[in-house]
Write an enzyme that holds these catalytic residues in place. Structure first.
Site, PDB file in Angstrom:
ATOM      1  CD  GLU A 139      79.533   1.077  55.642  1.00  0.00           C
ATOM      2  OE1 GLU A 139      80.069   0.126  55.059  1.00  0.00           O
ATOM      3  OE2 GLU A 139      79.141   2.093  55.057  1.00  0.00           O
ATOM      4  CB  CYS A 186      86.332  -3.489  57.604  1.00  0.00           C
ATOM      5  SG  CYS A 186      86.540  -2.055  56.560  1.00  0.00           S
TER       6      CYS A 186
HETATM    7  P1  NAD Z   1      82.522  -3.545  67.950  1.00  0.00           P
HETATM    8  O1  NAD Z   1      81.305  -4.108  67.317  1.00  0.00           O
HETATM    9  O2  NAD Z   1      83.094  -4.233  69.113  1.00  0.00           O
HETATM   10  O3  NAD Z   1      82.237  -2.044  68.447  1.00  0.00           O
HETATM   11  C1  NAD Z   1      81.831  -1.016  67.567  1.00  0.00           C
HETATM   12  C2  NAD Z   1      81.128   0.078  68.351  1.00  0.00           C
HETATM   13  O4  NAD Z   1      79.906  -0.421  68.881  1.00  0.00           O
HETATM   14  C3  NAD Z   1      81.927   0.607  69.540  1.00  0.00           C
HETATM   15  O5  NAD Z   1      81.776   2.003  69.585  1.00  0.00           O
HETATM   16  C4  NAD Z   1      81.233  -0.059  70.724  1.00  0.00           C
HETATM   17  O6  NAD Z   1      81.345   0.661  71.928  1.00  0.00           O
HETATM   18  C5  NAD Z   1      79.788  -0.083  70.253  1.00  0.00           C
HETATM   19  N1  NAD Z   1      78.917  -1.092  70.861  1.00  0.00           N
HETATM   20  C6  NAD Z   1      79.269  -2.325  71.324  1.00  0.00           C
HETATM   21  N2  NAD Z   1      78.138  -2.979  71.755  1.00  0.00           N
HETATM   22  C7  NAD Z   1      77.093  -2.142  71.539  1.00  0.00           C
HETATM   23  C8  NAD Z   1      75.681  -2.245  71.758  1.00  0.00           C
HETATM   24  N3  NAD Z   1      75.134  -3.348  72.276  1.00  0.00           N
HETATM   25  N4  NAD Z   1      74.901  -1.202  71.425  1.00  0.00           N
HETATM   26  C9  NAD Z   1      75.431  -0.090  70.874  1.00  0.00           C
HETATM   27  N5  NAD Z   1      76.751   0.066  70.660  1.00  0.00           N
HETATM   28  C10 NAD Z   1      77.573  -0.935  70.974  1.00  0.00           C
HETATM   29  O7  NAD Z   1      83.587  -3.375  66.792  1.00  0.00           O
HETATM   30  P2  NAD Z   1      85.100  -2.839  66.885  1.00  0.00           P
HETATM   31  O8  NAD Z   1      85.924  -3.834  67.626  1.00  0.00           O
HETATM   32  O9  NAD Z   1      85.110  -1.423  67.357  1.00  0.00           O
HETATM   33  O10 NAD Z   1      85.529  -2.804  65.356  1.00  0.00           O
HETATM   34  C11 NAD Z   1      86.010  -3.916  64.669  1.00  0.00           C
HETATM   35  C12 NAD Z   1      84.964  -4.462  63.719  1.00  0.00           C
HETATM   36  O11 NAD Z   1      84.490  -3.414  62.873  1.00  0.00           O
HETATM   37  C13 NAD Z   1      85.518  -5.509  62.785  1.00  0.00           C
HETATM   38  O12 NAD Z   1      84.595  -6.558  62.647  1.00  0.00           O
HETATM   39  C14 NAD Z   1      85.674  -4.753  61.474  1.00  0.00           C
HETATM   40  O13 NAD Z   1      85.687  -5.573  60.336  1.00  0.00           O
HETATM   41  C15 NAD Z   1      84.507  -3.834  61.514  1.00  0.00           C
HETATM   42  N6  NAD Z   1      84.691  -2.672  60.631  1.00  0.00           N
HETATM   43  C16 NAD Z   1      83.948  -2.583  59.499  1.00  0.00           C
HETATM   44  C17 NAD Z   1      84.134  -1.515  58.605  1.00  0.00           C
HETATM   45  C18 NAD Z   1      83.349  -1.388  57.341  1.00  0.00           C
HETATM   46  O14 NAD Z   1      83.416  -0.340  56.724  1.00  0.00           O
HETATM   47  N7  NAD Z   1      82.638  -2.404  56.887  1.00  0.00           N
HETATM   48  C19 NAD Z   1      85.100  -0.547  58.917  1.00  0.00           C
HETATM   49  C20 NAD Z   1      85.835  -0.668  60.089  1.00  0.00           C
HETATM   50  C21 NAD Z   1      85.622  -1.740  60.938  1.00  0.00           C
END
Ligand code: NAD
Length: 456
Positions: A226, A261
């Protein structure tokens, strides 16, 4: 790890991070205890989830304060999120038995054919910070209902909320080691994926989603992503109440400081109503109180991520260099903490980052279009495919446009909304797979086909 309060930029707590050994040990325990949990009858598993919901309600005020302290979300919006997420629990209470039940498909001659929906096993849930209740519940409650154990990695920016999920689930009767929290950032997330997991459900950015997909390639386990969005909204020229339309559109863009999002990330307005709409829109945005997120009256708090104000400023500068006009805001606030002034930019086009790259902040570009055809062209001009909205008096005209867009959700006269009754899914760079609805109940299962020969 140091936890930072975005409202003042200061460390408010330190917490011990996981490492490769502790990650492996937690997975070992989850593997063992998942089998026991899967043997608990579904109605008892659902009762645990219902009790969890009650405990969250009873502790709402304290949980809201925790969420606000770690993410900077204005306190009233933290309360709203906690209250609103409860509809996922009601959805499970009403629908899980129906969609997880054994299905008797047919009897072919003397062979009885059945489908049973088995849990996947240990499910990794790597989550985001912006709506930890909503996006967390979409995955871990549905996974637990289906009999999985959950390896929950909250965002490093919403860790305390993640730990309170564990405490309340266990208080509600979830057996220990059925839900483990993994503390850390990208490194811990990646270590988690190196272990013997049976499915991965990720919520976060496209960039991280891509890394996770490549790390898991070859593992042959279900992966759902997502991801982000660059969601458009189009105001047609037949709207009667432009002031109300502007208020609704502004809320879709600025609620939670634009860190949703499915936030409205770009707006197109028919040229006949452009000037009037813009006037109402800027007036509305100028009325938003910015301040301490712990104050009940605050609508715009700090951004959660330290680096985000500088990123938003780069979008403003890029737009200005290419001929845009800033109608309000446009700079990093002088307050301490990670504040950015609510920003409206006009005279924008698709050469500018603000119309193409996810902003995830209190900033919006508004573009004038001459007709529906031009609006549809720009709405489709994106690598993302999460949601799209049209405001119009004419449902048929709006649907004609929305049907042609490659997105997971379309809205007519509403926006920035998620319903547990409907599948939540992104297309293109917004993701793969669905949570919520009956698809989201089944997403955490694997069907097993039974062919039972009853006689000759
Ligand atoms: P992010 O991708 O920076 O981090 C998300 C998670 O991934 C965190 O827990 C982080 O620690 C982990 N992570 C980071 N690198 C990783 C790796 N290499 N391997 C495994 N895990 C890793 O995102 P964010 O800043 O937490 O959230 C914002 C983003 O999420 C925005 O782009 C937003 O649009 C999206 N989002 C989407 C939805 C949806 O339902 N489509 C909902 C909420 C947020």
């Amino acid at each position: 790890m140091e936890l930072i309060n975005p409202a003042n930029g200061r460390v408010f707590k330190e917490i011990q991070e996981d490492n490769a050994n502790s990650v492996a040990e937690k997975i070992r325990l989850l593997k063992k205890h998942q089998k026991i949990w899967a043997g608990v009858p579904l109605n008892e598993r659902l009762a645990v989830i219902s009790r969890f919901g009650e405990l969250v309600r009873q502790n709402k005020e304290q949980l809201a304060e925790t969420l606000t302290r770690e993410t900077g979300k204005p306190i009233q919006q933290s309360r709203n999120e906690i209250t609103g997420a409860h509809n996922r629990i009601e959805h499970l209470e009403n629908q899980a038995e129906k969609w997880l039940a054994e299905e008797r498909v047919s009897t072919e001659g003397t062979t009885l054919e059945l489908i049973r929906y088995e849990p996947l096993g240990v499910v990794a849930n790597i989550s985001a910070w912006n709506f930890p209740y909503n996006v967390g519940y979409n995955v871990f409650l549905y996974a637990l209902a289906a009999g999985n154990a959950v390896a929950y990695k909250p965002s490093e920016l919403a860790l305390l909320t993640g730990l309170s999920f564990q405490a309340l689930l266990e208080e509600a009767g979830l057996p220990k080691h059925t839900f483990e929290v993994f503390i850390g950032g990208a490194e811990v997330g990646s270590q988690l994926l190196d272990n013997d997991i049976d499915g991965c459900f990720f919520t976060g950015s496209y960039a991280t989603g891509k890394q996770i997909a490549s790390q898991l390639a070859g593992k042959m386990i279900p992966l759902q992503l997502e991801l982000g969005g660059k969601d458009p909204l189009y105001i047609m020229d037949d709207i009667k109440d432009l002031e109300q339309a502007a208020k609704n559109a502004a809320e879709g863009a600025f609620y939670n400081n634009g860190q949703s999002c499915c936030a409205v990330e770009r707006i197109y307005v028919h040229e006949k109503v452009y000037d009037e709409f813009l006037g109402h829109f800027v007036e509305e945005v100028n009325s938003y109180p910015m301040g301490d997120p712990m104050e009940g009256s605050t609508y715009i708090g700090p951004l959660t991520r330290k680096q985000q104000p500088a990123y938003l400023l780069s979008q403003v500068k890029d737009a200005l260099q290419k001929g845009a006009k800033v109608l309000c805001g446009g700079s990093i606030s002088r307050r301490e903490g990670f504040y950015f002034e609510p920003t409206v930019i006009a005279m924008v086009n698709h050469e500018m980052d603000v119309m193409k790259e996810e902003s995830f902040g209190p900033i919006i570009g508004i573009q004038k279009v001459k007709d529906d055809e031009e609006a549809a062209k720009w709405m489709a001009d994106t690598s993302y495919g999460l949601t799209a909205a049209v405001f119009s008096e004419d449902q048929e005209r709006a649907l004609r446009l929305l049907e042609g867009l490659n997105v997971g959700t379309v809205y007519w006269n509403c926006c920035d909304r998620v319903s547990p009754n409907l599948p939540w899914s992104g297309r293109k760079n917004s993701g793969v797979g669905s949570t919520l609805s009956y698809q989201g109940i089944r997403a955490f299962t694997q069907p097993k086909a039974y062919q039972l020969k009853l006689g000759d």
